[in-house]
Scaffold this motif. Structure first.
Motif, PDB file in Angstrom:
ATOM      1  N   ALA A   1      18.749   7.840 -13.256  1.00 51.12           N
ATOM      2  CA  ALA A   1      18.590   8.860 -12.216  1.00 51.12           C
ATOM      3  C   ALA A   1      19.943   9.196 -11.591  1.00 51.12           C
ATOM      4  N   SER A   2      20.749   8.181 -11.349  1.00 47.25           N
ATOM      5  CA  SER A   2      22.041   8.417 -10.696  1.00 47.25           C
ATOM      6  C   SER A   2      22.974   9.240 -11.574  1.00 47.25           C
ATOM      7  N   LEU A   3      22.744   9.191 -12.889  1.00 45.33           N
ATOM      8  CA  LEU A   3      23.586   9.940 -13.829  1.00 45.33           C
ATOM      9  C   LEU A   3      23.026  11.335 -14.111  1.00 45.33           C
ATOM     10  N   GLY A   4      21.924  11.687 -13.453  1.00 50.57           N
ATOM     11  CA  GLY A   4      21.322  13.000 -13.685  1.00 50.57           C
ATOM     12  C   GLY A   4      20.513  13.064 -14.979  1.00 50.57           C
ATOM     13  N   VAL A   5      20.155  11.911 -15.517  1.00 53.42           N
ATOM     14  CA  VAL A   5      19.342  11.856 -16.739  1.00 53.42           C
ATOM     15  C   VAL A   5      17.873  11.724 -16.326  1.00 53.42           C
ATOM     16  N   ASP A   6      16.996  12.543 -16.938  1.00 56.04           N
ATOM     17  CA  ASP A   6      15.570  12.457 -16.616  1.00 56.04           C
ATOM     18  C   ASP A   6      14.962  11.221 -17.264  1.00 56.04           C
ATOM     19  N   VAL A   7      14.076  10.580 -16.525  1.00 58.46           N
ATOM     20  CA  VAL A   7      13.367   9.436 -17.070  1.00 58.46           C
ATOM     21  C   VAL A   7      11.940   9.863 -17.397  1.00 58.46           C
ATOM     22  N   ILE A   8      11.531   9.648 -18.650  1.00 60.48           N
ATOM     23  CA  ILE A   8      10.154   9.957 -19.040  1.00 60.48           C
ATOM     24  C   ILE A   8       9.410   8.631 -19.177  1.00 60.48           C
TER      25      ILE A   8
ATOM     26  N   ASP B   1      22.079   9.714  -4.147  1.00 61.73           N
ATOM     27  CA  ASP B   1      21.508   9.536  -2.806  1.00 61.73           C
ATOM     28  C   ASP B   1      19.999   9.766  -2.780  1.00 61.73           C
ATOM     29  N   GLN B   2      19.526  10.764  -3.515  1.00 59.10           N
ATOM     30  CA  GLN B   2      18.092  11.092  -3.451  1.00 59.10           C
ATOM     31  C   GLN B   2      17.314  10.634  -4.682  1.00 59.10           C
ATOM     32  N   ASP B   3      17.800  10.983  -5.872  1.00 59.42           N
ATOM     33  CA  ASP B   3      17.043  10.642  -7.087  1.00 59.42           C
ATOM     34  C   ASP B   3      17.004   9.139  -7.336  1.00 59.42           C
ATOM     35  N   CYS B   4      18.074   8.469  -6.999  1.00 54.41           N
ATOM     36  CA  CYS B   4      18.154   7.030  -7.262  1.00 54.41           C
ATOM     37  C   CYS B   4      17.579   6.272  -6.073  1.00 54.41           C
TER      38      CYS B   4
ATOM     39  N   SER C   1      16.566   9.085   4.510  1.00 57.82           N
ATOM     40  CA  SER C   1      15.387   8.311   4.879  1.00 57.82           C
ATOM     41  C   SER C   1      15.459   6.911   4.262  1.00 57.82           C
ATOM     42  N   GLN C   2      16.312   6.769   3.272  1.00 50.86           N
ATOM     43  CA  GLN C   2      16.427   5.474   2.619  1.00 50.86           C
ATOM     44  C   GLN C   2      17.392   4.585   3.384  1.00 50.86           C
ATOM     45  N   SER C   3      17.218   3.297   3.220  1.00 53.99           N
ATOM     46  CA  SER C   3      18.057   2.414   4.016  1.00 53.99           C
ATOM     47  C   SER C   3      19.244   1.840   3.242  1.00 53.99           C
ATOM     48  N   PHE C   4      19.487   2.338   2.060  1.00 52.78           N
ATOM     49  CA  PHE C   4      20.663   1.883   1.321  1.00 52.78           C
ATOM     50  C   PHE C   4      21.526   3.068   0.944  1.00 52.78           C
ATOM     51  N   GLY C   5      22.804   2.953   1.199  1.00 51.83           N
ATOM     52  CA  GLY C   5      23.729   4.028   0.900  1.00 51.83           C
ATOM     53  C   GLY C   5      23.994   4.125  -0.595  1.00 51.83           C
ATOM     54  N   PRO C   6      24.591   5.246  -1.028  1.00 48.61           N
ATOM     55  CA  PRO C   6      24.850   5.444  -2.447  1.00 48.61           C
ATOM     56  C   PRO C   6      25.746   4.377  -3.066  1.00 48.61           C
ATOM     57  N   VAL C   7      26.654   3.829  -2.274  1.00 48.55           N
ATOM     58  CA  VAL C   7      27.541   2.803  -2.828  1.00 48.55           C
ATOM     59  C   VAL C   7      26.751   1.529  -3.154  1.00 48.55           C
ATOM     60  N   ALA C   8      25.803   1.186  -2.297  1.00 46.84           N
ATOM     61  CA  ALA C   8      24.963   0.008  -2.560  1.00 46.84           C
ATOM     62  C   ALA C   8      24.181   0.196  -3.852  1.00 46.84           C
ATOM     63  N   LYS C   9      23.688   1.406  -4.064  1.00 48.36           N
ATOM     64  CA  LYS C   9      22.898   1.668  -5.268  1.00 48.36           C
ATOM     65  C   LYS C   9      23.761   1.609  -6.522  1.00 48.36           C
ATOM     66  N   ALA C  10      24.862   2.318  -6.482  1.00 50.41           N
ATOM     67  CA  ALA C  10      25.714   2.367  -7.679  1.00 50.41           C
ATOM     68  C   ALA C  10      26.253   0.978  -8.009  1.00 50.41           C
TER      69      ALA C  10
END
Lengths: 457, 457
Positions: A166-173, A19-22, B309-318
Motif C-alpha cells: 500500500a505504501s508503494l502505491g501497489v494495489d492489493v487483491i 499516511d492513508q493507504d498504509c 485519525s491514525q495514531s502512527f506517523g508515516p515514519v513509524a509505518k515505513a
C-alpha cells in the motif's frame, strides 16, 4: 506532553500512500496496548467481582518472538567474530551480505529441500542477505510491482506485506481462505488472472507457508498448482518461508533423532528460478530477531545479473537504497557457522520440538475454554488463529481489552485482512504461541475464562 | 558461469521504476571496477612503457568509508553490552530504536546546534534511529512524496537519493550548482516553486551539507532562505547532515583544545519542526558503517504522533515495513554511551582534525598534477570534487580506467547528475579522501601523472 508538541503544525503535506493507504503498524499497536496493562503485580482493572484477583504478569502473544535466548554457542561465536576482526565488522560490507553466509544458506537449502538436479541447485549468486525478512519482502515487491500494479495476497495476510505494498502505491487483491484448512484456492486465483479488470495488473502472488497468522501449511499439490499458474501468466510467486524450520519429519526420525522435514519440492522444478522468489528469516529459527538477518533467494538476474542493459538487478538497487549492507559485528559470519555446526543444528531441532510441544499443550489448554466460545481454527508452530466469543465486538476491541483487562496480548484478525472483508476476521485473533513457555501458557485458560464473562463494549 | 545461470529466463516482468528509472548502484560498480584491478603486488596493465612500473596497491577513494577503526573504547563497550544482556540484544527492539540512543542524540544535537528556546529543543520523541542514513532518507522521502510527486535535488546529487526517489516513482527535479561554491541558488528554487509545470508536484527539497560529492558547506544565509521558501510553499526541507562532525571551530578553540563547530542555526527557528526533516549518520563520525546506524529527526507527528485519525506517523509505518527495528547486539547502547563519554568525544574531535589534515595534504599533493589538467573544484572533509584532463572522455570511462590501470578507485561525476545534464559532470570525479591515510595519499600524484599521459578511449 513534550515541549516539542507545542510546536507549530506541519507546513508540508504527507504522502497519501503511506499516511492513508498504509495502516498503523500492528506490532507497535500491540506494544502500546501492552503498556496500558497495569504493572506486573497489580490487580487488573475490571468492574466485576473478579477485580480482586491478581493477574501475575503480561502474557505477550502479539508479535512473533522467540521466547528464549539464542544458543549459547551462537552467542559465544558472535563474541569471537567480534574479537577476531573488529575493523571488517565496522566497515561497510557487500550489498548482498557476507559471502560465507550466502554460501552457507545456499548449501543448507539444497540439503533441506533435497535439490538434486544441477540446473536447480541454489548457488551463492541466488542469495541476498537482507536486514530481516521484511526488508527482503519489500525489495521483492518493489522488484516486480510499481504504482498502479497489483499483487495478490491470500487473506488473512501478513500485515507488513499489505502495508508495504500500500505504501508503494501497489494495489492489493485479496484471495480469501477459510477454515478449517485456510489454504488458498488455485482456481480462485486462476479466475483473478482471467478477470479483465485485474489480469494485466497482477504482477505477483505472495504465499506464506507455514502461514502467518493462521499457521496453515500448504500442501505440495496446491503449491505446484500455484507455481504452474504463475509461470503460465508471467506472474512472480513470492514464497515467504520464515517458519520452515519448525516442521519436523517424524517419519524420518531414526533412533529417536529428530530431522527437519523437507518443506516442499518446488525447488526441484527445473524452472523454479523463472517464477519463484523465496524469502527466509533467521529471526525465528536462530532466535535472533534483534540481529536483523533475513534472505531473498531468486534468479540471479533479479539480484545482480544483467537482465536489461544495466548490470545490476533490481534487488541490488533496492537493497543499496535501503540497507547498503546488512548490519555486521559480526552476526553474519557467526550465523554462517551456525547453519552447519552440528551442535547448533541439534539446538534448532530441539527448539522446533519444543515449539511443537508448546502447540500441543496450547491446543489441550484451549479445550477448557471451548464452552465459553473460544475456538482454535488453525495452528502452526508459531501462531494459532483463534475465534473469540463476542459475535458483535470487533477483533481490535477484543484484542485491546484482552491486553488491558487480563494481560493477554494478541493481534486482531482485522490486521490481516482488507477493510471490505473485515467481517470474517472480526471474530478472530492471532496468538503467537511460540513466545512463552508451557508454564506461562497454563495461565491462559483462566484469563480467557475470566474475560469471557465480561461485557465488552 | 554458475549452474543457475543456465536456468530459464524470468517468466515475470520487472517494475520499471526500479529496473529502468533507477540506475545501477555506483558503490557496487566501484567495487566491480576495483576487482578488475590486478592483485596488490602485480604490475598494472597498460600498453605504454610504464607497464614495467609496479603499482603497490589499490587506492580506493570511491565509497565514503572511514579509513580507520572505531575507537577502542567503543569496541570494548559493544563487547560489554553484548555480554550484559544478550537476550535483549537478540530480541526485537522498538521501531524507533533504543531509547538511550534516541535521548543521547537529542541532547547531543541541542548542545551542538546551541538550541536554547524550550519550544525548539529536540526531544526523544523527535528522534528515530534507523538502519543507516540511507534508510532514514528513503523513509523521509516516502513520508512526503508518492508516485507522480516531485522532489528537488541540487546537482551534483547524492546518488542514492535519486535512485530511491526514482524507484518509488517520484520525479526528481535537478537544481544545478556550479563551481566554485557549488551552493544551490534560492532564487532558482523559487522559480521552480512558481513554475506551473512543477509547483504543485514539488513536495520536498533535499539539501546535503556538508555536501556529497562536492564537500561544499552551505552558508547560514542560504540555508535560512531555503527554509523560508520551503515553509512558505508547504514543501518539506530534508536536511542531510551526515558529515556535520567534521567541522571544527578553530576560532572557538581554547588552550589548544579543539571544539566542534555549530553547523548552522536552523534549529533555533521557532518553527523548524514544521518544515525540517533532519538526517544523520553514525557511520562516519563514529567510524562504524557496518553497524548500520543512522537517524531521522523531525516533528513528532511525522514519527508516531497523531497527525491524521491514525495514531502512527508515516515514519513509524515505513520503518516498521523496512527495518522493524535497527540491528542490536548492541551497538545502540554502546553508541548512546559514546555520544557523551568525554574520551570518545576527544576521539571524534581528533578524528575530524585528522581528516582536515588529510584534506590539506590532498590539496597540496594535487597542485603537482595541475599542469597535467587535474583541478580540485571543491572539497570537504570527506570528499573532493575534481576535474580530470580528458575533455572528450566520459567520467565513467575515466573512473573505470583509473581503477584498472593505476589502481585509483573514485566515482564518476555522472553518477551524481541527471542524464540530461551529464555534460557538466562529464569531466568530474568524486575522490573520497577520508578513506586513506596521508602516507597512502602521497602515491596519488604519481599515479594521476602516469595515467594523464595515456590515451583513454
Amino acid at each position: 506532553m513534550s515541549a516539542s508538541s507545542s510546536c507549530s503544525k506541519l507546513s508540508y503535506k504527507l504522502n497519501k500512500h503511506l499516511d492513508q493507504d498504509c495502516p498503523a503498524p500492528p506490532v507497535s499497536l500491540g506494544r502500546a496496548w501492552a503498556e496500558a496493562y497495569p504493572s506486573e503485580q497489580s490487580p487488573y482493572k475490571t468492574s466485576t467481582h473478579e477485580a480482586q484477583q491478581s493477574v501475575p504478569g503480561l502474557l505477550n502473544l502479539a508479535q512473533g518472538v522467540p521466547g528464549h535466548l539464542p544458543s549459547s554457542g551462537l552467542l559465544e561465536r558472535v563474541k569471537l567474530e567480534l574479537g577476531k576482526d573488529c575493523m571488517a565488522a565496522a566497515s561497510y560490507g557487500p550489498v548482498f551480505g557476507a559471502p560465507e553466509l550466502r554460501a552457507a544458506l545456499a548449501e543448507d537449502m539444497n540439503q533441506r529441500y533435497a535439490v538434486q538436479a544441477e540446473q536447480c541447485r541454489i548457488n551463492v549468486q541466488n542469495v541476498a542477505i537482507t536486514a530481516g525478512a521484511n526488508m527482503a519482502a519489500a525489495v521483492a515487491f518493489q522488484a516486480v510491482a510499481g504504482p498502479g500494479d497489483a499483487v495478490v495476497l491470500p487473506t488473512p495476510w501478513y500485515f507488513n506485506h499489505q502495508m508495504t505494498l500500500a505504501s508503494l502505491g501497489v494495489d492489493v487483491i485479496a484471495l480469501p481462505t477459510s477454515a478449517p484448512s485456510f489454504e488458498p484456492d488455485p482456481s480462485s486465483f486462476s479466475t483473478l488472472l482471467k478477470d479483465e479488470a485485474t489480469s494485466k495488473r497482477i504482477k505477483a502472488l505472495v504465499l506464506v507457508t507455514p502461514n502467518n497468522p493462521t499457521g496453515a501449511i500448504y500442501s505440495e499439490e496446491v503449491l505446484h498448482r500455484f507455481a504452474d499458474l504463475c509461470k503460465d501468466s508471467g506472474v512472480a510467486l513470492i514464497l515467504d518461508e520464515t517458519y520452515r524450520d519448525f516442521l519436523l519429519d517424524e517419519s524420518g526420525a531414526r533412533e529417536g533423532q529428530e530431522v527437519f522435514k523437507r518443506p516442499h519440492s518446488l525447488f526441484s522444478r527445473p524452472d523454479w528460478q523463472a517464477t519463484i522468489i523465496h524469502i527466509y528469516s533467521f529471526s525465528k529459527s536462530y532466535a535472533i530477531p534483534g540481529w536483523r538477518l533475513g534472505a531473498l533467494v531468486a534468479h540471479e538476474a533479479l539480484l545482480a545479473g544483467a537482465i536489461s542493459s544495466q548490470s545490476f538487478g533490481p534487488v541490488a538497487k533496492a537493497l543499496d537504497n535501503y540497507q547498503i549492507c546488512p548490519a555486521r559485528i559480526d552476526a553474519q559470519r557467526a550465523v554462517a557457522w551456525a547453519i552447519h555446526d552440528s551442535n547448533e543444528k541439534t539446538w534448532r531441532l530441539q527448539n522446533a520440538k519444543l515449539l511443537l510441544a508448546r502447540r500441543t499443550a496450547f491446543l489441550e489448554l484451549m479445550t477448557a475454554v471451548e464452552k465459553s466460545g473460544w475456538k482454535v481454527e488453525c495452528t502452526g508452530a508459531y501462531y494459532a488463529y483463534v475465534s473469540h466469543p463476542w459475535a458483535r465486538v470487533s477483533s481490535e476491541t477484543v484484542a485491546k481489552e484482552l491486553a488491558q483487562r487480563v494481560g493477554v496480548v494478541v493481534l486482531p484478525g482485522a490486521f490481516f485482512t482488507p477493510a471490505q472483508s473485515r467481517e470474517s476476521a472480526a471474530q478472530r485473533l492471532r496468538f503467537s504461541i511460540a513466545n512463552v513457555c508451557i508454564d506461562r501458557l497454563q495461565e491462559l485458560p483462566a484469563r480467557l475464562e475470566l474475560i469471557s464473562q465480561m461485557e465488552l463494549a
